[in-house]
Write a protein that holds these residues in place. Sequence first.
Motif: not given
Length: 235
Positions: A39-42, A73-77
Amino acid sequence: MCNTDLPYSPPMHIKVLPSLLAADFAALGAEAVRAESAGADALHLDIMDGHFVPNLSMGPDVVAMAKRHVNIPLSVHLMLTNPHEHITSFIDAGADSLLIHIEAECDVPEVLQRIRELGVRPGITLNPKTPPEMIYPVLDIVDEVLCMSVEPGYGGQSFEACVLLKLRNLRNQADSRGMSNLDILVDGGINAETGVQCAAQGANGLIAGTYLYGSPDMQAEISRLREEATASLSA
Ligand code: DX5
Ligand code: ZN
């Protein structure tokens, strides 16, 4: 001493983003799927260059791998000294948001603008010791702000509580500019307890590595984190 008693408009939805850095690297595809199924949002991916931070982690190929495995979505730090040299590689790999550091050695507004022009959400990140005012000049041109609650470079560190005042400051600043949709994320040492504290001060995105990937039941932990953080908004 942190004064966190200032009023602000609470965000509506708490997003939970597992950080792949804490996953089993022998099974990264399955671990990305585990986060999505829970259930992760991203999904949050930490990119380190061994220069901006001492550690080395992953590159565009891991982002491309995650893109093939999940639809969230992929959140790239980007913990990179020279993020401008790499943004097209990460966008081609499938990043949905690209977070650069205000402490990076580049023309930060220009790089954020370029990220947006390339169709990806631009985000600005600040280290624990960096004052929130440092990012005011770029606040209007980002979709996301990422507040580090540990020194970047490693997972598994202890939460630094003075991020709480920074979160409140930035949420108030966003409200005063009419930016109620600004995503304010927090990253480092997040668990059920610290996540709730951050949400209560204006964070609407909680990034957690060790806490979520270390749990045998990630789905239960994500639900718990989201529910308790949401409840703290109306408390
Ligand atoms: C640290 C990274 C974090 C890290 C968080 O430099 O930016 O995303 O994965 O790990 P935990 O949740 O273990 O502190
Ligand atoms: Zn991160």
